[in-house]
Scaffold this motif. Structure first.
Motif: not given
Length: 190
Positions: A8-21
């Motif tokens: 996400t820039g600047g050392g940040g991150a994002a992840i999409a997780l479904d309910e099971w994950e």
């Protein structure tokens, strides 16, 4: 975003997780918390007991804990002499409780973030949070790898396990944790 971290820039991150994950990851982190155990103040978190607590001087006998809290001195492949064992014990006595606390805090941080996600969605992490997640994922992968008795030579064969192998679900979790770690490292490097 398909179940792996993205920058996400600047050392940040994002992840999409479904309910099971999210549920699987949360369950594994809770199990890690149970393995690490309560802090030196016990379940009630007595700060006075924690202030005067000293860590153990012997390495854990549980292989997963031994992997998370290895001896500081000596070669793990060779028996240690008395002097090395004493030095490792003394080092452990003064460092293990703090190390356990950090590992416990990181795992709890991940659990709380996953609790906030609810039924799944996109989880966004600021740069400092990424490092805590990275530590927690690494600890989790080390513990799972120890339970599976995985060595460097074994790693390639993990992809070829038959479906009927009782280790397969845990191996799949181990491989997934590795992919999460790798994607998070790449995301924070961008």
């Amino acid at each position: 975003m398909a179940g792996l971290f993205e920058s996400t820039g600047g050392g940040g991150a994002a992840i999409a997780l479904d309910e099971w994950e999210a549920s699987i990851l949360r369950s594994l982190e809770v199990q890690l918390l149970e393995l690490i155990g309560p802090g030196p103040g016990g379940e009630d978190g007595d700060p006075l007991a924690a202030l005067f607590a000293e860590g153990p001087t012997e390495a854990p006998t549980d292989p997963a804990l031994a992997r998370l809290f290895p001896d500081a001195y000596g070669d793990p492949e060779k028996p240690a002499d008395d002097e090395t064992r004493a030095a490792a014990g003394e080092f452990r006595r003064f460092t293990e409780l703090d190390l356990r606390a950090r590992k416990r805090d990181d795992a709890l941080f991940v659990v709380r973030a996953l609790d906030g996600l609810g039924d799944g969605g996109v989880l966004k992490l600021a740069a400092p949070d990424c490092l805590r997640w990275l530590g927690a994922l690494n600890d989790l992968r080390l513990a799972v790898g120890a339970r599976l008795e995985i060595t460097e030579e074994d790693e390639d064969g993990l992809y070829e396990l038959p479906d009927g192998d009782e280790r397969k679900p845990l191996v799949m979790a181990y491989l997934w944790l590795g992919a999460l770690q790798e994607s998070l490292l790449e995301a924070i490097a961008d």
